[in-house]
Write an enzyme that holds these catalytic residues in place. Structure first.
Site, mmCIF file in Angstrom:
data_model
loop_
_atom_site.group_PDB
_atom_site.id
_atom_site.type_symbol
_atom_site.label_atom_id
_atom_site.label_comp_id
_atom_site.label_asym_id
_atom_site.label_seq_id
_atom_site.Cartn_x
_atom_site.Cartn_y
_atom_site.Cartn_z
ATOM 1 N N ARG A 1 3.763 3.281 -8.742
ATOM 2 C CA ARG A 1 4.599 4.315 -9.812
ATOM 3 C C ARG A 1 3.912 4.425 -11.070
ATOM 4 N NH1 ARG A 1 8.646 1.989 -11.011
ATOM 5 N NH2 ARG A 1 8.455 -0.038 -10.246
ATOM 6 N N LYS B 1 11.945 7.024 -5.139
ATOM 7 C CA LYS B 1 12.330 6.652 -6.331
ATOM 8 C C LYS B 1 13.234 7.551 -7.044
ATOM 9 C CE LYS B 1 11.859 2.351 -5.804
ATOM 10 N NZ LYS B 1 13.086 1.382 -5.327
ATOM 11 N N HIS C 1 19.732 -1.368 -6.801
ATOM 12 C CA HIS C 1 18.540 -1.442 -6.209
ATOM 13 C C HIS C 1 18.343 -2.929 -5.664
ATOM 14 C CE1 HIS C 1 13.716 -2.436 -7.319
ATOM 15 N NE2 HIS C 1 14.047 -1.703 -6.238
ATOM 16 N N SER D 1 10.428 -4.974 -7.035
ATOM 17 C CA SER D 1 9.549 -5.034 -6.151
ATOM 18 C C SER D 1 8.616 -6.355 -6.084
ATOM 19 C CB SER D 1 8.664 -3.728 -6.109
ATOM 20 O OG SER D 1 7.596 -3.873 -5.222
ATOM 21 N N LYS E 1 12.834 -8.763 -1.519
ATOM 22 C CA LYS E 1 14.326 -8.082 -0.948
ATOM 23 C C LYS E 1 14.153 -7.845 0.377
ATOM 24 C CE LYS E 1 14.617 -4.322 -3.633
ATOM 25 N NZ LYS E 1 13.221 -4.505 -4.152
ATOM 26 N N THR E 2 13.111 -7.259 0.905
ATOM 27 C CA THR E 2 12.633 -6.783 2.011
ATOM 28 C C THR E 2 12.652 -8.017 3.047
ATOM 29 O OG1 THR E 2 11.699 -4.831 1.721
ATOM 30 C CG2 THR E 2 11.305 -5.454 3.767
ATOM 31 N N ASP F 1 16.349 -1.665 0.329
ATOM 32 C CA ASP F 1 15.910 -1.291 -1.085
ATOM 33 C C ASP F 1 17.135 -0.854 -1.992
ATOM 34 O OD1 ASP F 1 13.950 -1.501 -2.977
ATOM 35 O OD2 ASP F 1 13.692 0.640 -2.800
ATOM 36 N N ARG G 1 1.409 -0.963 1.397
ATOM 37 C CA ARG G 1 2.983 -0.942 2.127
ATOM 38 C C ARG G 1 2.870 -0.123 3.420
ATOM 39 N NH1 ARG G 1 7.134 -1.459 -1.496
ATOM 40 N NH2 ARG G 1 6.756 -2.071 -3.642
#
Length: 532
Positions: A60, A200, A219, A239, A243-244, A258, A324
């Site tokens: 990003r 996003k 988030h 990130s 989390k995932t 997410d 990713r």
């Protein structure tokens, strides 16, 4: 010329977007892959996955994100965190982008943000790249085909990577731009092929709209106990904090990985898919996510692969460490069919501590939870943003500052009120370093993290003995099943305890210095938590 299913009364021309060439509406996955291959946008991989690279932008560009400063939002946007753009600059940007797009081929996806229909928004995504259409078709929620006949958008996102902004004319920072106009209900993205900007931008939009309805946008990933949505857990984190990985627990049902909302009805996923990091991904540790990398339609982004065999190299980060895969939620076998859960019973805040100071898990009071939520301490992981090549300690309020258009207290107060109302237990979990700082210590063992989370979620961790952390004042378990006791006391994992004390003192000061900005806006109990 138009192709695909669409509301005949809601074409781009009806929105004033005229002069484009072939416009393909709501193509399904095979057609999008076919178009992307024909356009030379990528390579068909094993199992029908689609392999792409995104050029110089592999993460990003938060500094290129702008909000248009209009009367309706001037008093509610957190301007210290969101670069402003004038309405005149946006209008010029819009006109120039549409002029640039004249005669070109574009792909429209009419999608939904939010699994709870009471709080969802309709989003029209217009993309120059067919694979961007495939990506966002995974990441947002897909209406039934019949619903497209009457679909109208609440907001429209136009993404044209080949367009270069003019900072002097458009009032932006560089040739890359992400601009949100809440009055015109349009988001413009130009000068970057990185697909994460698409999702996003919608997350930022929901982060602004939902608090007005008393809904906490988060988030976070989320899951619930199998067959028991009341036992829901949410996992906050930037990130790279896990989390995932940690929410993809085969013993629990995955709500999403997410972005979620917490309303008076419970938890709901914003998305229809997952966007998982694949660096060092392996079939043994994360079999479900690994399996998606060879499933039809999965977007494989910025991964090195063998051009002859099409085998993916999960260890080669020469393109980026932020490699990713994007796939629909149903590719995970234990994913929720509804993407809905109850009120969170456990709230987990994930941090990647590159200092090696924080324990692997700590229990927080509601006031401490708000303190750590507003602090949002973690380490930026290599590749997630441009220029980040190794972990960098950082404070990202609400564990997602780049996506927060309102002041942090707006989200912190919402979270604290919901924790208090619904009696959630809060935990801080460090997935970063132990036994020393980055470069000396080692990453927290994933098996230990999973064991601690299992004990926290099933309630057994609340029954063990706790000690008061001398640095931050939160409660730390002295023992836990399946975890070495020494790991629970980070000071004991260092070869030099005095060096640990010096590092801890340094980190405590960093927390205090960062939190000073919030002191005028918070209650006394949170101030007390800040003082330990």
């Amino acid at each position: 010329m138009a192709f695909g299913r669409v509301n005949p009364r809601f074409r781009l021309e009806d929105q004033g977007i005229k002069g484009l060439g072939d416009v393909h509406y709501n193509l399904i996955e095979p057609a999008l892959i076919e178009a992307a291959l024909k356009n030379g946008e990528g390579t068909l991989g094993k199992g029908g996955a689609f392999l792409v690279t995104t050029g110089k932008f592999t993460g990003r560009s938060p500094k290129d994100k702008h909000v248009v400063k209009t009367d309706s939002v001037v008093d509610t946007i957190w301007w210290e965190n969101n670069a402003e753009m004038s309405a005149e600059g946006f209008d010029a940007l819009y006109d120039d982008m549409i002029a640039h797009m004249q005669g070109g081929k574009y792909y429209v996806q009419d999608l939904v943000g939010g699994a709870d229909p009471a709080h969802s928004i309709n989003v029209r995504m217009v993309t120059e790249l067919a694979w961007h259409g495939l990506f966002i078709r995974h990441l947002l929620r897909r209406p039934e085909r019949e619903a497209l006949d009457s679909f109208t958008a609440d907001f429209t996102v136009i993404n044209c990577p080949s367009f270069q902004a003019d900072p002097a004319k458009h009032g932006c920072r560089s040739e890359t731009v992400i601009a949100l106009n809440f009055d015109r209900k349009i988001i413009l993205i130009g000068g970057t092929e990185y697909a994460g900007e698409n999702k996003k931008s919608v997350f930022t939009l929901l982060n602004y709209l939902l608090p007005e309805k008393g809904i906490m946008p988060m988030h976070c990933s989320a899951n619930h106990a199998d067959g028991n949505p009341v036992d829901t857990a949410v996992f906050f984190g930037l990130s790279g904090t896990g989390k995932t990985t940690l929410s993809a627990d085969p013993a629990r049902t995955l709500i999403g990985d997410d972005e979620h909302g917490w309303s008076d009805r419970g938890t709901f996923n914003f998305e229809g898919g997952c966007y998982a990091k694949t660096i060092n991904l392996n079939a043994e540790a994360e079999p479900e996510i690994y399996a998606t990398t060879s499933k039809f339609g999965t977007v494989i982004e910025n991964m090195v692969f063998d051009e002859e065999t099409l085998d993916l190299d999960f260890d080669d980060d020469s393109l980026t460490a932020n490699m990713r895969c994007a796939y629909p939620l149903e590719y995970i076998s234990n994913a929720s069919e509804t993407a809905l859960g109850g009120h969170p019973k456990n709230v987990i805040m994930l941090t990647c501590d590159a200092f090696g100071v924080l324990p692997p898990i700590a229990r927080l009071t509601p006031a401490q939870a708000m303190y750590h939520f507003l602090s949002g301490f973690t380490s930026k992981v290599a590749g997630t943003e441009r220029g980040v090549t190794e972990p960098e300690p950082t404070f990202s309020t609400c564990f997602g500052a780049p996506f927060m258009p309102r002041r942090p207290e707006a989200y912190g107060n919402l979270l604290r009120d919901k924790i208090a109302k619904h009696g959630a237990t809060c935990w801080l979990v460090n997935t970063g370093w132990t036994g020393g700082a980055y470069g000396t210590g080692s990453r927290m063992p994933i098996k230990a993290t999973r064991a601690l989370l299992t004990a926290a979620l099933d309630g057994s961790l609340n029954e063990v003995e706790f000690r008061k952390d001398p640095n931050f004042g939160f409660d730390v378990p002295v023992e836990a099943p399946g975890v070495a006791e020494v790991l629970l006391d980070p000071r004991r994992t260092w070869d030099d305890p005095d060096a640990y004390d010096a590092q801890a003192e340094k980190l405590v000061k960093m927390f205090a210095d960062n939190f000073a900005q919030y002191v005028p806006y918070i209650d006394d109990d949170v101030k007390a938590a800040a003082l330990g």
